[in-house]
Scaffold this motif. Structure first.
Motif, PDB file in Angstrom:
ATOM      1  N   ILE A   1     -20.163  13.581   2.035  1.00 39.61           N
ATOM      2  CA  ILE A   1     -18.896  14.269   1.775  1.00 39.61           C
ATOM      3  C   ILE A   1     -18.227  13.580   0.589  1.00 39.61           C
ATOM      4  O   ILE A   1     -18.133  12.352   0.544  1.00 39.61           O
ATOM      5  N   ARG A   2     -17.781  14.391  -0.373  1.00 37.45           N
ATOM      6  CA  ARG A   2     -17.113  13.849  -1.564  1.00 37.45           C
ATOM      7  C   ARG A   2     -15.635  14.239  -1.560  1.00 37.45           C
ATOM      8  O   ARG A   2     -15.297  15.405  -1.354  1.00 37.45           O
ATOM      9  N   PHE A   3     -14.776  13.245  -1.781  1.00 37.00           N
ATOM     10  CA  PHE A   3     -13.341  13.456  -1.899  1.00 37.00           C
ATOM     11  C   PHE A   3     -12.941  13.148  -3.338  1.00 37.00           C
ATOM     12  O   PHE A   3     -13.157  12.039  -3.822  1.00 37.00           O
ATOM     13  N   LYS A   4     -12.347  14.130  -3.989  1.00 35.99           N
ATOM     14  CA  LYS A   4     -12.007  13.974  -5.401  1.00 35.99           C
ATOM     15  C   LYS A   4     -10.616  14.554  -5.634  1.00 35.99           C
ATOM     16  O   LYS A   4     -10.248  15.547  -5.017  1.00 35.99           O
ATOM     17  N   GLY A   5      -9.847  13.951  -6.523  1.00 38.05           N
ATOM     18  CA  GLY A   5      -8.537  14.517  -6.830  1.00 38.05           C
ATOM     19  C   GLY A   5      -7.685  13.618  -7.689  1.00 38.05           C
ATOM     20  O   GLY A   5      -8.136  12.589  -8.198  1.00 38.05           O
ATOM     21  N   ARG A   6      -6.436  14.035  -7.834  1.00 38.65           N
ATOM     22  CA  ARG A   6      -5.462  13.286  -8.636  1.00 38.65           C
ATOM     23  C   ARG A   6      -4.092  13.404  -7.991  1.00 38.65           C
ATOM     24  O   ARG A   6      -3.722  14.461  -7.480  1.00 38.65           O
ATOM     25  N   PHE A   7      -3.352  12.302  -7.991  1.00 37.44           N
ATOM     26  CA  PHE A   7      -1.968  12.360  -7.530  1.00 37.44           C
ATOM     27  C   PHE A   7      -1.116  11.385  -8.324  1.00 37.44           C
ATOM     28  O   PHE A   7      -1.624  10.447  -8.933  1.00 37.44           O
ATOM     29  N   THR A   8       0.171  11.666  -8.362  1.00 33.48           N
ATOM     30  CA  THR A   8       1.122  10.778  -9.015  1.00 33.48           C
ATOM     31  C   THR A   8       1.990  10.143  -7.950  1.00 33.48           C
ATOM     32  O   THR A   8       2.275  10.762  -6.913  1.00 33.48           O
ATOM     33  N   ALA A   9       2.405   8.910  -8.186  1.00 34.84           N
ATOM     34  CA  ALA A   9       3.200   8.207  -7.187  1.00 34.84           C
ATOM     35  C   ALA A   9       4.094   7.169  -7.850  1.00 34.84           C
ATOM     36  O   ALA A   9       3.725   6.565  -8.854  1.00 34.84           O
ATOM     37  N   GLU A  10       5.280   7.002  -7.277  1.00 33.27           N
ATOM     38  CA  GLU A  10       6.148   5.879  -7.614  1.00 33.27           C
ATOM     39  C   GLU A  10       5.936   4.848  -6.524  1.00 33.27           C
ATOM     40  O   GLU A  10       6.332   5.045  -5.369  1.00 33.27           O
ATOM     41  N   LEU A  11       5.273   3.752  -6.871  1.00 27.98           N
ATOM     42  CA  LEU A  11       4.965   2.707  -5.901  1.00 27.98           C
ATOM     43  C   LEU A  11       5.910   1.536  -6.084  1.00 27.98           C
ATOM     44  O   LEU A  11       6.301   1.207  -7.205  1.00 27.98           O
ATOM     45  N   SER A  12       6.283   0.899  -4.990  1.00 34.94           N
ATOM     46  CA  SER A  12       7.217  -0.219  -5.032  1.00 34.94           C
ATOM     47  C   SER A  12       6.558  -1.438  -5.677  1.00 34.94           C
ATOM     48  O   SER A  12       5.531  -1.922  -5.204  1.00 34.94           O
ATOM     49  N   CYS A  13       7.145  -1.934  -6.764  1.00 33.85           N
ATOM     50  CA  CYS A  13       6.629  -3.112  -7.459  1.00 33.85           C
ATOM     51  C   CYS A  13       6.719  -4.327  -6.542  1.00 33.85           C
ATOM     52  O   CYS A  13       7.764  -4.579  -5.939  1.00 33.85           O
ATOM     53  N   VAL A  14       5.625  -5.085  -6.430  1.00 34.09           N
ATOM     54  CA  VAL A  14       5.608  -6.238  -5.534  1.00 34.09           C
ATOM     55  C   VAL A  14       6.450  -7.388  -6.063  1.00 34.09           C
ATOM     56  O   VAL A  14       6.746  -8.334  -5.323  1.00 34.09           O
ATOM     57  N   VAL A  15       6.871  -7.314  -7.332  1.00 26.51           N
ATOM     58  CA  VAL A  15       7.689  -8.378  -7.909  1.00 26.51           C
ATOM     59  C   VAL A  15       9.177  -8.040  -7.818  1.00 26.51           C
ATOM     60  O   VAL A  15       9.972  -8.809  -7.270  1.00 26.51           O
ATOM     61  N   CYS A  16       9.565  -6.844  -8.337  1.00 29.70           N
ATOM     62  CA  CYS A  16      10.994  -6.516  -8.393  1.00 29.70           C
ATOM     63  C   CYS A  16      11.427  -5.463  -7.372  1.00 29.70           C
ATOM     64  O   CYS A  16      12.617  -5.273  -7.135  1.00 29.70           O
ATOM     65  N   GLY A  17      10.490  -4.743  -6.782  1.00 23.94           N
ATOM     66  CA  GLY A  17      10.815  -3.760  -5.746  1.00 23.94           C
ATOM     67  C   GLY A  17      11.149  -2.370  -6.255  1.00 23.94           C
ATOM     68  O   GLY A  17      11.209  -1.426  -5.476  1.00 23.94           O
ATOM     69  N   SER A  18      11.347  -2.211  -7.556  1.00 24.18           N
ATOM     70  CA  SER A  18      11.649  -0.876  -8.078  1.00 24.18           C
ATOM     71  C   SER A  18      10.347  -0.108  -8.327  1.00 24.18           C
ATOM     72  O   SER A  18       9.249  -0.656  -8.232  1.00 24.18           O
ATOM     73  N   GLY A  19      10.481   1.179  -8.661  1.00 21.34           N
ATOM     74  CA  GLY A  19       9.321   2.055  -8.738  1.00 21.34           C
ATOM     75  C   GLY A  19       8.426   1.815  -9.946  1.00 21.34           C
ATOM     76  O   GLY A  19       8.904   1.596 -11.050  1.00 21.34           O
ATOM     77  N   VAL A  20       7.118   1.846  -9.696  1.00 17.51           N
ATOM     78  CA  VAL A  20       6.112   1.789 -10.753  1.00 17.51           C
ATOM     79  C   VAL A  20       5.415   3.140 -10.771  1.00 17.51           C
ATOM     80  O   VAL A  20       4.849   3.567  -9.754  1.00 17.51           O
ATOM     81  N   HIS A  21       5.459   3.826 -11.901  1.00 14.53           N
ATOM     82  CA  HIS A  21       4.834   5.144 -11.998  1.00 14.53           C
ATOM     83  C   HIS A  21       3.324   4.999 -12.157  1.00 14.53           C
ATOM     84  O   HIS A  21       2.839   4.238 -12.996  1.00 14.53           O
ATOM     85  N   ASN A  22       2.571   5.707 -11.318  1.00 15.32           N
ATOM     86  CA  ASN A  22       1.111   5.673 -11.374  1.00 15.32           C
ATOM     87  C   ASN A  22       0.552   7.088 -11.348  1.00 15.32           C
ATOM     88  O   ASN A  22       1.031   7.932 -10.588  1.00 15.32           O
TER      89      ASN A  22
END
Length: 196
Positions: free
Chosen positions: A65-86
């Motif tokens: 089974i193959r899972f493929k795709g794309r998503f965007t996310a604002e992840l919490s920065c482990v240093v400052c806690g604000s959003g990192v766009h990915n």
């Protein structure tokens, strides 16, 4: 495979038949909500732009089974806690085994980094499985470039400060020196011995 009824059919999804028949479904065919992605405290916001799940039989007659795709996310920065766009692309191949014992005994040296072996003794929840792959694709320690540079500089400075302590030993100094304990000094020899 077009969506013919309620999403309930994907709660008891037959991955084995799906792979044998070479089926494929994508986000254009089926609309899934991803509750764990939405509720994860480290994911400030997310949007799954596209996903596709396909099945096949490989050259070893194994179901894949193959899972493929794309998503965007604002992840919490482990240093400052604000959003990192990915923007995150994922592409994973899962070889199905009928039991945990079979999966554990599989020769993983024959697999590439995008392929894994999983136990699939019966029907699975396809949405949960897809959501697992999306979550696994997220970087473990998201950081802004500036935060990563700051953290690296701080680490280097702490390392430099260690030279000013009494515990620091200069191996190039003249005169009698104290023996410095290095707990991992023989680790390389042990690893070499284990590979024989």
């Amino acid at each position: 495979m077009r969506q013919k009824g309620p999403l309930k059919q994907f709660e008891e999804f037959d991955a084995w038949s799906f792979s044998r028949l070479g089926e494929s479904i994508c986000s254009e065919d089926v609309k899934f909500d991803f509750p764990r992605l939405a509720s994860d405290e480290n994911i400030l916001s997310s949007h799954v732009a596209y996903w596709e799940v396909s099945g096949r039989i490989n050259a070893k007659s194994e179901s894949v089974i193959r899972f493929k795709g794309r998503f965007t996310a604002e992840l919490s920065c482990v240093v400052c806690g604000s959003g990192v766009h990915n923007v995150i692309d994922f592409d994973r191949h899962l070889i199905l085994m009928t039991s945990e014992t079979q999966a554990d005994s599989y020769d993983e040296d024959t697999l590439d980094e995008d392929t894994d072996v999983v136990a699939c003794p019966g029907a699975i929840n396809l949405r949960d499985w897809l959501e697992d792959e999306i979550l696994l694709a997220c970087p473990m320690f998201p950081k802004h470039d500036a935060c990563a540079e700051l953290a690296g500089r701080s680490w280097r400075e702490e390392g430099a400060d260690m030279q000013d302590t009494d515990d620091y030993q200069d191996d190039t100094a003249d005169g009698q020196t104290q023996e410095v304990q290095r707990p991992f000094a023989n680790l390389g020899d042990l690893l070499k011995g284990g590979k024989k």
